[in-house]
Scaffold this active site. Structure first.
Site, PDB file in Angstrom:
ATOM      1  N   THR A 238      38.361  28.129  43.903  1.00 54.30           N
ATOM      2  CA  THR A 238      39.328  28.176  45.001  1.00 54.30           C
ATOM      3  C   THR A 238      39.144  29.464  45.795  1.00 54.30           C
ATOM      4  O   THR A 238      38.724  30.475  45.232  1.00 54.30           O
ATOM      5  CB  THR A 238      40.743  28.174  44.374  1.00 54.30           C
TER       6      THR A 238
ATOM      7  N   VAL B  59      47.926  16.896  42.709  1.00 53.64           N
ATOM      8  CA  VAL B  59      48.107  18.066  43.569  1.00 53.64           C
ATOM      9  C   VAL B  59      48.299  19.267  42.653  1.00 53.64           C
ATOM     10  O   VAL B  59      49.080  19.208  41.704  1.00 53.64           O
ATOM     11  CB  VAL B  59      49.322  17.891  44.501  1.00 53.64           C
TER      12      VAL B  59
ATOM     13  N   THR C 166      44.511  31.856  41.865  1.00 53.14           N
ATOM     14  CA  THR C 166      43.469  30.894  41.516  1.00 53.14           C
ATOM     15  C   THR C 166      43.502  30.682  40.004  1.00 53.14           C
ATOM     16  O   THR C 166      43.989  31.542  39.273  1.00 53.14           O
ATOM     17  CB  THR C 166      42.079  31.396  41.957  1.00 53.14           C
ATOM     18  N   GLY C 167      42.968  29.546  39.576  1.00 56.40           N
ATOM     19  CA  GLY C 167      42.943  29.290  38.135  1.00 56.40           C
ATOM     20  C   GLY C 167      43.574  27.961  37.793  1.00 56.40           C
ATOM     21  O   GLY C 167      43.604  27.038  38.624  1.00 56.40           O
TER      22      GLY C 167
HETATM   23  N1  ASP Z   1      44.305  26.526  41.237  1.00 52.81           N
HETATM   24  C1  ASP Z   1      43.404  25.487  41.659  1.00 52.81           C
HETATM   25  C2  ASP Z   1      43.970  24.155  41.287  1.00 52.81           C
HETATM   26  O1  ASP Z   1      44.428  24.009  40.169  1.00 52.81           O
HETATM   27  C3  ASP Z   1      42.044  25.609  41.101  1.00 52.81           C
HETATM   28  C4  ASP Z   1      41.405  26.941  41.283  1.00 52.81           C
HETATM   29  O2  ASP Z   1      42.023  27.944  41.509  1.00 52.81           O
HETATM   30  O3  ASP Z   1      40.201  26.974  41.219  1.00 52.81           O
HETATM   31  O4  ASP Z   1      43.908  23.258  42.076  1.00 52.81           O
END
Ligand code: ASP
Length: 294
Positions: A165, A194, A216-217
């Site tokens: 992300t 989502v 992110t995560g």
């Molecule tokens: N947080 C994002 C999601 O769960 C994924 C990411 O940060 O890479 O959609």
């Protein structure tokens, strides 16, 4: 006049060695694009959109082109933008063919009475404002296909699959803070899933009085602790930005066993970045000096 600052991230996860160089190059290009706006006297909102657009176009990140694949091998994208001057926000979810999801999120914020839009209505809005469209074929990259294949062997969510992300937080000359986050989500997600990104307080938050955050995560964990807002709450309780960033991630690990990362800025231009995954790629420019890390 306030000294402008910008920080960006390109995702927190087990970034494989093969992506390290491309990721660092990508966040540098992104942060420079945002800085250019700030340096010229532009707004924090314009800066975070410029920074995120660069990463939405960069196929080494999980946003726009290069987004990871759903269980049906399709792309569905989410995005959020927030204006710290008045707490206005715009979010979109499940987009299938908008090239720059963050631009549509901004249209939702600035041109509609709403905050979050999905599906047919979001598409109509993209048409109304003549936002650029893109096909699924153009969005799906070889890297995303490869990752999907690796994922299908295990079919479980974890650190090692696509969490790249992208996000940015900026402080402009007028003291305004903006935050933006854009994503294709997580590899192998169910169609219609989502994540945290479009949820205000989870994928991001901005409030001139305190600061701004982009996360992110592991989305299912982030949304349950409102990770971005939690950082700001800790700051309001008197913690320094870095301590607040670490503590919020610690709380998420403790309470919902989730890992992730975040970037943060406070109203004085102090920066924080933290992650509990193997790596998080980030870059910042403050006083004209570019810093990056992974
Ligand atoms: N947080 C994002 C999601 O769960 C994924 C990411 O940060 O890479 O959609």
């Amino acid at each position: 006049m306030v000294k402008p600052v910008i920080i960006v991230h390109g995702g927190a996860w087990g970034i494989p060695d093969r992506l390290v160089d491309a990721n660092i190059k990508g966040v540098k290009e992104s942060v420079k694009a945002g800085w250019k706006v700030l340096e010229a006297g532009g707004s924090a909102l314009d800066a975070v959109v410029a920074a995120v657009n660069v990463m939405e176009d960069n196929s080494s990140f999980d946003a726009g082109i290069g987004s990871v694949l759903t269980e049906d091998r399709t792309v569905e994208m989410d995005a959020l933008i927030m204006d710290g001057s008045n707490l206005d926000a715009g979010a979109v979810a499940g987009l299938k063919d908008v090239r720059y999801p963050i631009r549509l999120a901004r249209k939702v914020m600035e041109e509609t009475p709403h905050v979050m839009m999905i599906g047919e209505g979001a598409n109509r809005l993209a048409d109304e404002f003549g936002l650029e469209r893109i096909t699924q074929e153009e969005l799906v990259t070889e890297e995303a296909r490869l990752e999907f294949e690796e994922w299908s062997e295990k079919a479980e969510y974890g650190d090692s699959f696509g969490h790249d992300t992208v996000g940015s937080v900026a402080l402009d000359r007028d003291g305004n803070i903006a935050a933006a986050t854009s994503t294709g989500g997580v590899t192998g997600k169910k169609v219609g899933r989502v994540g945290d990104v479009p949820l205000i307080g989870s994928g991001g938050y901005a409030d001139n009085r305190v600061g701004g955050v982009s996360t992110t995560g592991h989305g299912e964990a982030i949304m349950r602790v409102n990770l971005a807002k939690l950082v700001l709450t800790y700051m309001e309780m008197g913690m320094h930005i870095q301590e607040a960033s670490d503590k919020a991630l610690g709380y998420m690990a403790l309470r919902v066993n989730g890992s992730g990362g975040l970037i943060a800025l406070d109203a004085d231009g102090n920066m924080g970045h933290a992650f509990t995954t193997k790596r998080m790629v980030w870059a910042s420019i403050k006083d004209g000096e570019l810093e990056t890390g992974i």
